[in-house]
Write a protein that holds these residues in place. Structure first.
Motif, mmCIF file in Angstrom:
data_model
loop_
_atom_site.group_PDB
_atom_site.id
_atom_site.type_symbol
_atom_site.label_atom_id
_atom_site.label_comp_id
_atom_site.label_asym_id
_atom_site.label_seq_id
_atom_site.Cartn_x
_atom_site.Cartn_y
_atom_site.Cartn_z
ATOM 1 N N TYR A 44 0.785 -0.959 -0.174
ATOM 2 C CA TYR A 44 -0.064 0.055 -0.125
ATOM 3 C C TYR A 44 1.005 1.136 0.164
ATOM 4 O O TYR A 44 0.775 2.370 -0.769
ATOM 5 C CB TYR A 44 -0.914 0.155 1.128
ATOM 6 C CG TYR A 44 -1.687 1.289 1.340
ATOM 7 C CD1 TYR A 44 -2.747 1.413 0.621
ATOM 8 C CD2 TYR A 44 -1.575 1.916 2.222
ATOM 9 C CE1 TYR A 44 -3.448 2.490 0.622
ATOM 10 C CE2 TYR A 44 -2.300 3.357 2.501
ATOM 11 C CZ TYR A 44 -3.326 3.568 1.444
ATOM 12 O OH TYR A 44 -4.070 4.674 1.743
ATOM 13 N N GLY A 45 1.934 1.275 0.784
ATOM 14 C CA GLY A 45 2.879 2.327 0.851
ATOM 15 C C GLY A 45 3.535 2.775 -0.408
ATOM 16 O O GLY A 45 3.537 3.762 -0.890
ATOM 17 N N GLY A 56 5.302 -1.674 -5.689
ATOM 18 C CA GLY A 56 4.209 -1.819 -4.719
ATOM 19 C C GLY A 56 3.466 -2.926 -5.282
ATOM 20 O O GLY A 56 3.005 -3.729 -4.526
ATOM 21 N N LYS A 57 3.326 -3.072 -6.708
ATOM 22 C CA LYS A 57 2.299 -4.003 -7.433
ATOM 23 C C LYS A 57 3.066 -5.605 -7.135
ATOM 24 O O LYS A 57 2.301 -6.311 -6.672
ATOM 25 C CB LYS A 57 2.222 -3.687 -8.652
ATOM 26 C CG LYS A 57 1.278 -2.590 -8.769
ATOM 27 C CD LYS A 57 1.012 -2.350 -10.344
ATOM 28 C CE LYS A 57 0.311 -0.972 -10.442
ATOM 29 N NZ LYS A 57 -0.087 -0.544 -11.930
ATOM 30 N N PHE A 58 4.479 -5.257 -7.284
ATOM 31 C CA PHE A 58 5.442 -6.688 -7.176
ATOM 32 C C PHE A 58 4.960 -7.305 -5.551
ATOM 33 O O PHE A 58 4.648 -8.301 -5.535
ATOM 34 C CB PHE A 58 6.634 -6.435 -7.404
ATOM 35 C CG PHE A 58 7.267 -7.617 -7.079
ATOM 36 C CD1 PHE A 58 7.359 -8.822 -7.874
ATOM 37 C CD2 PHE A 58 8.244 -7.607 -5.755
ATOM 38 C CE1 PHE A 58 8.267 -9.761 -7.541
ATOM 39 C CE2 PHE A 58 9.073 -8.836 -5.550
ATOM 40 C CZ PHE A 58 9.107 -9.797 -6.444
ATOM 41 N N ILE A 59 4.933 -6.426 -4.742
ATOM 42 C CA ILE A 59 4.798 -6.696 -3.105
ATOM 43 C C ILE A 59 3.717 -7.103 -2.977
ATOM 44 O O ILE A 59 3.279 -8.242 -2.379
ATOM 45 C CB ILE A 59 5.523 -5.615 -2.462
ATOM 46 C CG1 ILE A 59 7.109 -5.418 -2.338
ATOM 47 C CG2 ILE A 59 5.154 -5.911 -0.963
ATOM 48 C CD1 ILE A 59 7.397 -4.271 -1.633
ATOM 49 N N LEU A 60 2.562 -6.540 -3.580
ATOM 50 C CA LEU A 60 1.153 -6.819 -3.462
ATOM 51 C C LEU A 60 1.009 -8.449 -3.980
ATOM 52 O O LEU A 60 0.177 -9.055 -3.422
ATOM 53 C CB LEU A 60 0.223 -5.858 -4.038
ATOM 54 C CG LEU A 60 -1.241 -6.051 -3.917
ATOM 55 C CD1 LEU A 60 -1.666 -5.925 -2.537
ATOM 56 C CD2 LEU A 60 -2.145 -5.103 -4.647
ATOM 57 N N ILE A 61 1.538 -8.536 -5.189
ATOM 58 C CA ILE A 61 1.177 -9.858 -5.762
ATOM 59 C C ILE A 61 1.816 -10.892 -4.735
ATOM 60 O O ILE A 61 1.102 -12.067 -4.733
ATOM 61 C CB ILE A 61 1.769 -9.915 -7.092
ATOM 62 C CG1 ILE A 61 1.195 -9.027 -8.134
ATOM 63 C CG2 ILE A 61 1.978 -11.443 -7.821
ATOM 64 C CD1 ILE A 61 1.770 -8.808 -9.632
ATOM 65 N N ILE A 97 11.789 -14.242 -2.014
ATOM 66 C CA ILE A 97 11.909 -13.512 -3.288
ATOM 67 C C ILE A 97 11.665 -12.117 -2.866
ATOM 68 O O ILE A 97 12.150 -11.026 -3.431
ATOM 69 C CB ILE A 97 10.958 -14.009 -4.450
ATOM 70 C CG1 ILE A 97 11.871 -15.249 -4.765
ATOM 71 C CG2 ILE A 97 11.129 -13.165 -5.647
ATOM 72 C CD1 ILE A 97 10.928 -16.187 -5.617
ATOM 73 N N MET A 98 10.480 -11.787 -2.275
ATOM 74 C CA MET A 98 10.096 -10.151 -1.974
ATOM 75 C C MET A 98 11.113 -9.559 -1.399
ATOM 76 O O MET A 98 11.503 -8.433 -1.612
ATOM 77 C CB MET A 98 8.638 -10.382 -0.915
ATOM 78 C CG MET A 98 8.200 -8.825 -0.997
ATOM 79 S SD MET A 98 6.538 -9.190 0.111
ATOM 80 C CE MET A 98 7.097 -9.542 1.723
ATOM 81 N N ILE A 99 11.829 -10.160 -0.248
ATOM 82 C CA ILE A 99 13.007 -9.664 0.628
ATOM 83 C C ILE A 99 13.966 -9.354 -0.015
ATOM 84 O O ILE A 99 14.850 -8.364 -0.079
ATOM 85 C CB ILE A 99 13.223 -10.352 1.698
ATOM 86 C CG1 ILE A 99 11.969 -10.414 3.018
ATOM 87 C CG2 ILE A 99 14.409 -10.004 2.533
ATOM 88 C CD1 ILE A 99 11.903 -11.325 4.047
#
Length: 111
Positions: A44-45, A56-61, A97-99
């Motif tokens: 969101y941030g 942000g979209k990648f982290i949301l996915i 992967i996110m980190i």
């Protein structure tokens, strides 16, 4: 994820000592709340900032993948499928992967 947490709590109450049960419940609750909500809050941030909407979209996915795979664990257990290890690996590897992507972003791109 909630169903999985409830199943593990019931199992721990049947098999383990009181101190182990309480510690397990506390740690499991902290893990669920911190991991899942932090992914959505980060997404969101980042989406609200102009420069890094793609991140942000990648982290949301990734947060959605983590949540869905975590929710599928108790479903697959109740169906008798032996693929719980696969869904757990999807949760862990998605988080890693996110980190990793966040680390690369802050090392290389945030200057």
């Amino acid at each position: 994820m909630i169903l999985f947490m409830m199943a593990m709590v019931v199992k721990s109450y049947r098999n383990y000592h009181l101190a182990t049960r309480i510690g397990y419940i506390v740690l499991l609750g902290m893990e669920v709340v911190s991991t899942i909500t932090s992914g959505f809050i980060l997404a969101y941030g980042y989406i609200k900032q102009e420069k890094i909407k793609k991140l942000g979209k990648f982290i949301l996915i990734m947060a959605i993948i983590i949540t869905l795979c975590g929710m599928l664990n108790p479903k697959f257990m109740s169906m008798g499928l032996n693929i719980m290890g696969l869904t757990e690996r999807l949760v862990i590897y998605s988080l890693q992967i996110m980190i990793f992507v966040l680390s690369i972003y802050y090392i290389k791109c945030d200057k």
